[in-house]
Design a protein around this motif. Sequence first.
Motif, PDB file in Angstrom:
ATOM      1  N   PRO A   1       0.814  -1.221   0.000  1.00 50.69           N
ATOM      2  CA  PRO A   1       0.000   0.000   0.000  1.00 50.69           C
ATOM      3  C   PRO A   1       0.847   1.271   0.000  1.00 50.69           C
ATOM      4  CG  PRO A   1      -0.328  -1.247   2.043  1.00 50.69           C
ATOM      5  CD  PRO A   1       0.548  -2.060   1.155  1.00 50.69           C
TER       6      PRO A   1
ATOM      7  N   CYS B   1      -0.747   4.996  -0.871  1.00 49.89           N
ATOM      8  CA  CYS B   1      -1.985   5.127  -0.095  1.00 49.89           C
ATOM      9  C   CYS B   1      -1.794   6.057   1.097  1.00 49.89           C
ATOM     10  CB  CYS B   1      -2.469   3.758   0.375  1.00 49.89           C
ATOM     11  SG  CYS B   1      -1.533   3.090   1.730  1.00 49.89           S
TER      12      CYS B   1
ATOM     13  N   TYR C   1      -6.698  -0.810   5.638  1.00 54.08           N
ATOM     14  CA  TYR C   1      -7.137  -1.339   4.350  1.00 54.08           C
ATOM     15  C   TYR C   1      -7.427  -2.825   4.546  1.00 54.08           C
ATOM     16  CZ  TYR C   1      -5.425   3.135   2.907  1.00 54.08           C
ATOM     17  OH  TYR C   1      -5.235   4.494   2.802  1.00 54.08           O
TER      18      TYR C   1
ATOM     19  N   PRO D   1      -9.827  -2.820  -1.250  1.00 56.43           N
ATOM     20  CA  PRO D   1      -9.744  -1.391  -0.943  1.00 56.43           C
ATOM     21  C   PRO D   1      -8.773  -0.626  -1.842  1.00 56.43           C
ATOM     22  CG  PRO D   1      -8.553  -2.651   0.689  1.00 56.43           C
ATOM     23  CD  PRO D   1      -9.220  -3.639  -0.222  1.00 56.43           C
TER      24      PRO D   1
END
Length: 140
Positions: A53, A58, A63, A86
């Motif tokens: 991520p 992100c 998540y 996600p």
Amino acid sequence: YGQLPLASMPMTQASNPGIKVEKMTQVQVPVSFPGGDTAWRNYVNENLNREIPIINGCPPGKYIVKVSFIVDKTGKISDLTLKNDPGYGTGAEVLRFFSKTPNWNPATINGKPVVSRFEKTVTFEVFEESDPVPTKHVVQ
């Protein structure tokens, strides 16, 4: 036209005191990872790319990825399906990770292996850069 037959009622000991009715029980054991929870945590720590991520930009947060799969009688998994994704590469990483797991212990009923569907959850948690631990994950 005649009469229609009545549906028969199930036999019970109360309705038929001379007949002994035994209750059927099934011992069910769910799917498990070989070696149990400790082995599972070790496998996750060694094989899941927790940085995915962050690599994909992100923002801080949790998540959660849910995955579903079938475990056959030999423990082989198939039909890997994301229940949610996600984003930020987390879903793809979870699919990659689960596709590489060794055979699982299949579910059993009365000691005999059966085919079953199983679900797991992987939570990636990304913290602010100033936090001492930039990423972590939780797998349930």
